[in-house]
Design a protein around this motif. Structure first.
Motif, PDB file in Angstrom:
ATOM      1  N   MET A   1       0.844  -1.206   0.000  1.00 29.01           N
ATOM      2  CA  MET A   1       0.000   0.000   0.000  1.00 29.01           C
ATOM      3  C   MET A   1       0.870   1.244   0.000  1.00 29.01           C
ATOM      4  SD  MET A   1      -3.577   0.109   0.967  1.00 29.01           S
ATOM      5  CE  MET A   1      -3.843   0.732   2.593  1.00 29.01           C
ATOM      6  N   ARG A   2       0.480   2.203  -0.843  1.00 25.30           N
ATOM      7  CA  ARG A   2       1.251   3.445  -0.852  1.00 25.30           C
ATOM      8  C   ARG A   2       0.880   4.306   0.344  1.00 25.30           C
ATOM      9  NH1 ARG A   2       1.058   6.937  -6.123  1.00 25.30           N
ATOM     10  NH2 ARG A   2       0.461   8.394  -4.509  1.00 25.30           N
ATOM     11  N   ARG A   3       1.884   4.893   0.938  1.00 24.71           N
ATOM     12  CA  ARG A   3       1.593   5.775   2.070  1.00 24.71           C
ATOM     13  C   ARG A   3       0.966   7.065   1.576  1.00 24.71           C
ATOM     14  NH1 ARG A   3       5.752   5.272   6.974  1.00 24.71           N
ATOM     15  NH2 ARG A   3       5.517   3.044   7.242  1.00 24.71           N
ATOM     16  N   ARG A   4       0.096   7.607   2.392  1.00 23.02           N
ATOM     17  CA  ARG A   4      -0.538   8.874   2.057  1.00 23.02           C
ATOM     18  C   ARG A   4       0.515   9.977   2.085  1.00 23.02           C
ATOM     19  NH1 ARG A   4      -4.857  11.860   4.708  1.00 23.02           N
ATOM     20  NH2 ARG A   4      -3.983  11.142   6.665  1.00 23.02           N
ATOM     21  N   ARG A   5       0.453  10.856   1.120  1.00 19.73           N
ATOM     22  CA  ARG A   5       1.397  11.983   1.159  1.00 19.73           C
ATOM     23  C   ARG A   5       0.943  12.954   2.245  1.00 19.73           C
ATOM     24  NH1 ARG A   5       3.360  13.633  -4.723  1.00 19.73           N
ATOM     25  NH2 ARG A   5       5.038  14.367  -3.392  1.00 19.73           N
ATOM     26  N   PRO A   6       1.844  13.462   3.007  1.00 19.74           N
ATOM     27  CA  PRO A   6       1.433  14.340   4.100  1.00 19.74           C
ATOM     28  C   PRO A   6       0.946  15.671   3.560  1.00 19.74           C
ATOM     29  CG  PRO A   6       3.823  14.252   3.930  1.00 19.74           C
ATOM     30  CD  PRO A   6       3.281  13.275   2.930  1.00 19.74           C
ATOM     31  N   PRO A   7      -0.090  16.232   4.162  1.00 19.07           N
ATOM     32  CA  PRO A   7      -0.561  17.551   3.728  1.00 19.07           C
ATOM     33  C   PRO A   7       0.492  18.612   4.041  1.00 19.07           C
ATOM     34  CG  PRO A   7      -1.707  16.844   5.705  1.00 19.07           C
ATOM     35  CD  PRO A   7      -0.856  15.695   5.282  1.00 19.07           C
ATOM     36  N   LEU A   8       0.552  19.591   3.160  1.00 21.21           N
ATOM     37  CA  LEU A   8       1.565  20.643   3.270  1.00 21.21           C
ATOM     38  C   LEU A   8       1.499  21.351   4.619  1.00 21.21           C
ATOM     39  CD1 LEU A   8       3.774  22.029   1.685  1.00 21.21           C
ATOM     40  CD2 LEU A   8       2.071  23.604   0.765  1.00 21.21           C
ATOM     41  N   THR A   9       0.264  21.556   5.122  1.00 20.51           N
ATOM     42  CA  THR A   9       0.098  22.301   6.373  1.00 20.51           C
ATOM     43  C   THR A   9       0.747  21.578   7.552  1.00 20.51           C
ATOM     44  OG1 THR A   9      -2.079  21.323   6.390  1.00 20.51           O
ATOM     45  CG2 THR A   9      -1.938  23.672   5.879  1.00 20.51           C
ATOM     46  N   LEU A  10       0.928  20.259   7.417  1.00 16.46           N
ATOM     47  CA  LEU A  10       1.623  19.522   8.483  1.00 16.46           C
ATOM     48  C   LEU A  10       3.094  19.336   8.155  1.00 16.46           C
ATOM     49  CD1 LEU A  10      -0.931  16.718   9.436  1.00 16.46           C
ATOM     50  CD2 LEU A  10      -0.507  18.910  10.533  1.00 16.46           C
ATOM     51  N   ALA A  11       3.367  19.104   6.872  1.00 19.91           N
ATOM     52  CA  ALA A  11       4.753  18.816   6.480  1.00 19.91           C
ATOM     53  C   ALA A  11       5.659  20.020   6.717  1.00 19.91           C
ATOM     54  CB  ALA A  11       4.800  18.405   5.014  1.00 19.91           C
ATOM     55  N   LEU A  12       5.143  21.224   6.453  1.00 18.33           N
ATOM     56  CA  LEU A  12       5.973  22.416   6.602  1.00 18.33           C
ATOM     57  C   LEU A  12       6.464  22.615   8.034  1.00 18.33           C
ATOM     58  CD1 LEU A  12       4.694  25.261   4.274  1.00 18.33           C
ATOM     59  CD2 LEU A  12       7.011  24.369   4.506  1.00 18.33           C
ATOM     60  N   PRO A  13       5.516  22.697   8.999  1.00 17.19           N
ATOM     61  CA  PRO A  13       6.010  22.871  10.383  1.00 17.19           C
ATOM     62  C   PRO A  13       6.859  21.699  10.854  1.00 17.19           C
ATOM     63  CG  PRO A  13       3.611  22.691  10.319  1.00 17.19           C
ATOM     64  CD  PRO A  13       4.058  22.772   8.912  1.00 17.19           C
ATOM     65  N   ALA A  14       6.527  20.486  10.371  1.00 20.43           N
ATOM     66  CA  ALA A  14       7.317  19.330  10.796  1.00 20.43           C
ATOM     67  C   ALA A  14       8.747  19.445  10.284  1.00 20.43           C
ATOM     68  CB  ALA A  14       6.666  18.045  10.290  1.00 20.43           C
ATOM     69  N   LEU A  15       8.881  19.887   9.050  1.00 23.62           N
ATOM     70  CA  LEU A  15      10.219  20.055   8.487  1.00 23.62           C
ATOM     71  C   LEU A  15      10.971  21.168   9.205  1.00 23.62           C
ATOM     72  CD1 LEU A  15       9.635  19.513   4.681  1.00 23.62           C
ATOM     73  CD2 LEU A  15      11.286  18.311   6.132  1.00 23.62           C
ATOM     74  N   LEU A  16      10.240  22.219   9.545  1.00 25.08           N
ATOM     75  CA  LEU A  16      10.857  23.301  10.326  1.00 25.08           C
ATOM     76  C   LEU A  16      11.382  22.760  11.652  1.00 25.08           C
ATOM     77  CD1 LEU A  16       8.621  26.448   9.780  1.00 25.08           C
ATOM     78  CD2 LEU A  16      11.074  26.237   9.384  1.00 25.08           C
ATOM     79  N   ALA A  17      10.573  21.883  12.269  1.00 27.52           N
ATOM     80  CA  ALA A  17      10.989  21.302  13.545  1.00 27.52           C
ATOM     81  C   ALA A  17      12.273  20.500  13.375  1.00 27.52           C
ATOM     82  CB  ALA A  17       9.869  20.418  14.102  1.00 27.52           C
ATOM     83  N   VAL A  18      12.318  19.704  12.292  1.00 23.83           N
ATOM     84  CA  VAL A  18      13.519  18.903  12.041  1.00 23.83           C
ATOM     85  C   VAL A  18      14.718  19.813  11.823  1.00 23.83           C
ATOM     86  CG1 VAL A  18      14.618  17.328  10.410  1.00 23.83           C
ATOM     87  CG2 VAL A  18      12.264  16.912  11.140  1.00 23.83           C
ATOM     88  N   ALA A  19      14.523  20.857  11.007  1.00 23.39           N
ATOM     89  CA  ALA A  19      15.621  21.785  10.725  1.00 23.39           C
ATOM     90  C   ALA A  19      16.072  22.468  12.008  1.00 23.39           C
ATOM     91  CB  ALA A  19      15.179  22.817   9.705  1.00 23.39           C
ATOM     92  N   PHE A  20      15.090  22.803  12.843  1.00 18.46           N
ATOM     93  CA  PHE A  20      15.394  23.472  14.113  1.00 18.46           C
ATOM     94  C   PHE A  20      16.302  22.606  14.976  1.00 18.46           C
ATOM     95  CE2 PHE A  20      14.148  23.833  18.611  1.00 18.46           C
ATOM     96  CZ  PHE A  20      14.581  25.124  18.849  1.00 18.46           C
ATOM     97  N   LEU A  21      16.033  21.298  14.983  1.00 14.57           N
ATOM     98  CA  LEU A  21      16.853  20.395  15.788  1.00 14.57           C
ATOM     99  C   LEU A  21      18.212  20.153  15.144  1.00 14.57           C
ATOM    100  CD1 LEU A  21      14.101  17.790  16.723  1.00 14.57           C
ATOM    101  CD2 LEU A  21      15.114  19.526  18.204  1.00 14.57           C
ATOM    102  N   LEU A  22      18.207  20.254  13.807  1.00 22.84           N
ATOM    103  CA  LEU A  22      19.419  19.904  13.071  1.00 22.84           C
ATOM    104  C   LEU A  22      20.454  21.030  13.090  1.00 22.84           C
ATOM    105  CD1 LEU A  22      20.192  17.385  11.496  1.00 22.84           C
ATOM    106  CD2 LEU A  22      19.423  18.524   9.412  1.00 22.84           C
ATOM    107  N   VAL A  23      19.979  22.275  13.031  1.00 24.36           N
ATOM    108  CA  VAL A  23      20.895  23.405  12.869  1.00 24.36           C
ATOM    109  C   VAL A  23      21.985  23.475  13.952  1.00 24.36           C
ATOM    110  CG1 VAL A  23      21.034  25.927  12.918  1.00 24.36           C
ATOM    111  CG2 VAL A  23      19.392  24.800  11.425  1.00 24.36           C
ATOM    112  N   PRO A  24      21.619  23.365  15.239  1.00 27.84           N
ATOM    113  CA  PRO A  24      22.685  23.436  16.254  1.00 27.84           C
ATOM    114  C   PRO A  24      23.715  22.317  16.095  1.00 27.84           C
ATOM    115  CG  PRO A  24      20.523  23.576  17.274  1.00 27.84           C
ATOM    116  CD  PRO A  24      20.295  23.216  15.851  1.00 27.84           C
TER     117      PRO A  24
END
Lengths: 264, 276
Positions: A1-24
């Protein structure tokens, strides 16, 4: 089964969160004095702090195992008055500001502390000693062990223990031969987290145990002092601690980290 | 939230948006090294007001930890005398302040507890002016459990002694004093700033510590003071300087000048500081 693509409204903040943790982390990697890393990490002051850190975190792990395993078992397997209170007490160091933990340790085990006053009379001194650094590390690190073990114990069918008991095994024998082997993944994960937390302990140590090279100056304290005049040195030692912490988590992949995923 | 979002038809822009989202914090992180953000903010605050008579200015003062109590009061005095100006302080050990500055921390004025630390960042500051002086003193718990009577007692290996780390000015001054008297002290801890030396003595964990006279004044009855005679003591100078990246250089200069003026000097004197 193909996974559902995440909606942009969730993917954006989630990616920001990842970047936030990654930058330091990237910052440390970029800024680390790679060329002279070996030289800096083998400097006598650093190896002394490393040796002390390993000693302190090793003792902290041992004491946490000796005290924490029985505590986790009692919390998961028995009913006693004030159990909820004890559970809160176990979790408290996780949410306490580290310096507050240090002040509390001083008021409890310090020279004028509730218990420390009596210890002092017997010539036992905890503040400004390596033993004090171990106490600080146990205080903040033991909860990780107790919580992971208690969780695993609650999920473990007590029938195995009951079966062992019906065959004549005593409580300790059952714990040693039946319960603990079945808990091994949780025990390993809890112990690793406990050790890593002890290795990284800073606030309670500097507040309660002080800062003296070779006695209480562990690696995190060394990083803090290096920052006062040698930022490159501080970054180099930070990288070392970062690598150790990451190695612990990677080694636990599929145990603690993986266990956060729902099983279905 | 947004009903118009249709995943099926927007994969192109979305992919671009995703990579932008990933890059944005990275770019911000890189831009943080530059001073654009820092200098823009005060300017914007000053020029954007438009209608008001008083320009709104926020002064950020990075100051040595030993000044924390007296500067809070001084800041209020200054704000009262200069309507429209807000003074905010960031207190830390002098060395730590310099480390923060080197790391790109924004600020308008720097006040350190020694001239050497100030000299270390000479390329970032204007000409420093000494605003106060300070001396060291021995503090013990109120009952002085170890019976400390003077510097010589600090050489007792049994004494539970706490000093500031040699990396911070108070620690360096302490070393100078002990070295001049040929006292081989065996400290139990080298604290990261002078206030945590005071804290250890207040808690009763240490029998004695070396702190600034002004720290002992702050602690009041929580500690007993064993003075160090003039000829054995050292004098710490507190230089203040404007920072080259100050958002409003004129306001920063005015504050530094005010610190050497009558009002500030009275406050500093009341807190135990010596005149410059």
């Amino acid at each position: 089964m193909r996974r559902r693509r995440p909606p942009l409204t969730l993917a954006l903040p989630a990616l920001l969160a990842v970047a936030f943790l990654l930058v330091p982390l990237l910052g440390v990697l970029v800024d680390a004095p790679w060329g002279e890393l070996g030289e800096r990490l083998t400097a006598p002051a650093v190896t002394e702090a490393l040796r002390l850190s390993l000693l302190v975190s090793g003792w902290a792990l041992l004491i946490s195992l000796l005290l924490g395993v029985p505590l986790a078992w009692l919390l998961a397997r028995t009913e006693f008055p004030g159990r909820t209170l004890v559970r809160c007490l176990v979790i408290l160091p996780l949410v306490l500001p580290p310096t507050v933990a240090g002040v509390a340790l001083a008021q409890g085990f310090g020279r004028r502390g509730v218990l420390g006053e009596h210890l002092e009379r017997f010539g036992v001194q905890l503040s400004f000693t390596t033993a004090g650094a171990v106490v600080a590390a146990v205080f903040v690190a033991m909860p990780f062990l107790v919580i992971s073990l208690e969780g695993a114990l609650s999920g473990l069918d007590p029938h195995f223990e009951e079966a062992a008991a019906t065959m004549g095994a005593g409580a300790l024998r059952t714990l040693w031969l039946v319960t603990l082997p079945m808990l091994r993944p949780a025990l390993t994960a809890g112990a690793a987290l406990c050790w890593a937390r002890a290795l990284g302990e800073f606030g309670a140590t500097i507040t309660f145990a002080g800062n003296l090279p070779g006695v209480t100056q562990t690696l995190p304290l060394k990083v803090y002092l290096l920052l006062q005049g040698d930022p490159a040195g501080a970054t180099a030692v930070s990288l070392l601690l970062l690598v150790i912490a990451a190695a612990v988590l990677i080694a636990l992949r599929g145990r603690w980290v993986g266990a956060l995923h729902p099983r279905g | 939230m947004s009903p118009s979002s249709r995943p099926g038809t927007r994969s192109g822009p979305r992919r671009r948006a995703l990579s932008a989202a990933l890059l944005l914090p990275l770019l911000l992180g890189l831009a943080g090294c530059g001073s654009d953000d820092d200098s823009d903010a005060p300017d914007g605050a000053g020029g954007g007001g438009g209608g008001g008579d008083e320009p709104e200015v926020t002064l950020t003062v990075l100051a040595a930890a030993s000044l924390s109590d007296v500067f809070e009061a001084a800041g209020e005095e200054y704000e009262a005398a200069n309507p429209g100006t807000t003074v905010r302080f960031s207190f830390a050990g002098s060395q730590e302040l310099v480390a923060q500055l080197n790391g790109g921390a924004p600020g308008d004025v720097l006040v350190t507890a020694d001239t050497r630390t100030m000299a270390d960042v000479a390329e970032l500051t204007g000409e420093p002016a000494v605003i106060a002086r300070n001396e060291l003193t021995i503090v013990t718990p109120p009952d002085n459990p170890a019976g400390v009577t003077g510097l010589a007692d600090l050489g007792d290996p049994e004494l539970r002694l706490v000093l500031a780390a040699p990396e911070v000015p108070a620690g360096r001054y302490g070393q100078e004093i002990l070295a001049a008297e040929n006292i081989e002290a065996e400290p139990d801890s080298l604290e990261v700033n002078v206030r945590s030396v005071l804290g250890k003595v207040q808690l009763g964990e240490a029998d004695a510590g070396l702190v600034y006279v002004t720290d002992a004044t702050v602690a009041g009855d929580d500690v007993a003071v064993v003075p160090i005679p003039e000829e054995q003591n050292v004098t710490a100078s507190y230089p203040a300087a404007t920072l080259n990246d100050a958002g409003d250089p004129a306001a920063a200069e005015d504050f530094v000048a005010w610190l050497t003026g009558e009002t500030a000097q009275e406050l500093l004197g009341a807190a135990g500081f010596l005149a410059p």
